[in-house]
Design an enzyme around this catalytic site. Structure first.
Site: not given
Length: 317
Positions: A53, A58, A88, A121
């Protein structure tokens, strides 16, 4: 070293028969070390992890993609189809005309032709920008055009860029908004969930709509800038762990699995990576549930009607 076998669940609206492993490795970290991410992912693949994931926010898509390419080169998995990859859509790209380009950008970064699951997200948009930052200035936050954004998500699936689509941090009410016009319903809702924030009503709602819940921060995100010790430090969970000869982390993860949910758990430690997979050959007791049901509830993330200030909790991501 023999690999663990991780159970899988079927996604209701996937364009393929690919199932999602119930335990995945999360890659949200405060301070990105690409080499550490690569090493952890490769170790995880060796142990039996097949779900990874990430998110555009990120900053770990590149490292994850490089690790997967290396795993394939080394023969740790025989094909890309053995792996389940989630990424996402960040708030800056949560606009009808930006959804497909955003996923194409993520695919280039991941060095992949497709992903298995693409999530919105957060249920909010921000002014378009090439830079994904947290916190987002309040003046840049915008209400989401749910219909337009979801149309973009559906287009991603129809184009074959993703096998399935879903949401993250969505309440029941906002999922109902999506369902009112969706031609492809969301397959997954990824939310904060652990014994200290059990999400019982949301879990039941999602089950009634055939939506799989994936738990992030299943151990309270301890060690992160937004984390808490209220899960791993809970005395009731410690007692249960001692009775079973397990760790508190294993008790938490087993509890989530028994709720019918799936897990995205982050650890780059080899022993904890292994430990987090040792949850499939035993079960919690009624007495354990009595203790867990009495745990005081407290969420880490803000409610979706408080999103204007949500980014204060992400100040290092």
């Amino acid at each position: 070293m023999s690999a663990f076998t991780v159970p899988e669940v079927k996604l209701s609206s996937s364009s393929s028969d690919r199932k999602m492993p119930v335990t995945g490795l999360g890659t949200a970290v405060d301070n990105i070390d690409e080499n550490a991410v690569k090493v952890a992912v490769l170790e995880a693949v060796k142990l039996g992890y097949r779900h990874f994931d990430t998110a555009s926010l990120y900053g770990t898509e590149k490292a994850l993609g490089a690790a997967i390419a290396e795993a394939l080169r080394l023969g740790l998995v025989s094909s890309r189809e053995e792996l389940f990859i989630t990424t996402k859509l960040w708030c800056n790209d949560a606009h009808r005309d930006l959804v497909v380009p955003a996923l194409k950008k993520s695919l280039r970064t991941l060095q992949m032709e497709y992903i298995d699951l693409f999530l919105i997200h957060w249920p909010i948009s921000a002014k378009p920008s090439d830079k994904y930052v947290c916190p987002i200035a309040k003046e840049d936050l915008l209400p989401m055009d749910f219909k337009g954004v979801w149309e973009g998500m559906e287009e991603c699936q129809r184009l074959g860029l993703t096998k399935s689509i879903g949401v993250s941090n969505f309440s029941s009410k906002k999922i109902e908004t999506i369902l009112a016009f969706a031609t492809i319903p969301p397959s997954v809702n990824q939310v904060e969930m652990n014994p200290a924030w059990q999400q019982k009503k949301l879990i039941e709602f999602c089950k009634s709509k055939s939506i799989i819940v994936t738990a992030f921060s299943p151990l309270g995100a301890i060690g992160s800038s937004w984390g808490t010790k209220q899960v791993m430090g809970n005395e009731a969970l410690k007692q249960i762990a001692k009775a079973h000869g397990k760790t508190v982390a294993q008790i938490c993860l087993r509890w989530i699995i028994e709720q019918g949910a799936t897990i995205a758990v982050k650890s780059f430690n080899k022993e904890r990576l292994k430990e987090n997979l040792g949850i499939f050959d035993w079960a919690l007791t009624d007495d354990d549930y009595d203790k867990i049901n009495q745990i005081q509830q407290q969420r880490l993330m803000p409610k979706d009607d408080e999103l204007a200030s949500l980014f204060d909790v992400f100040n290092k991501v």
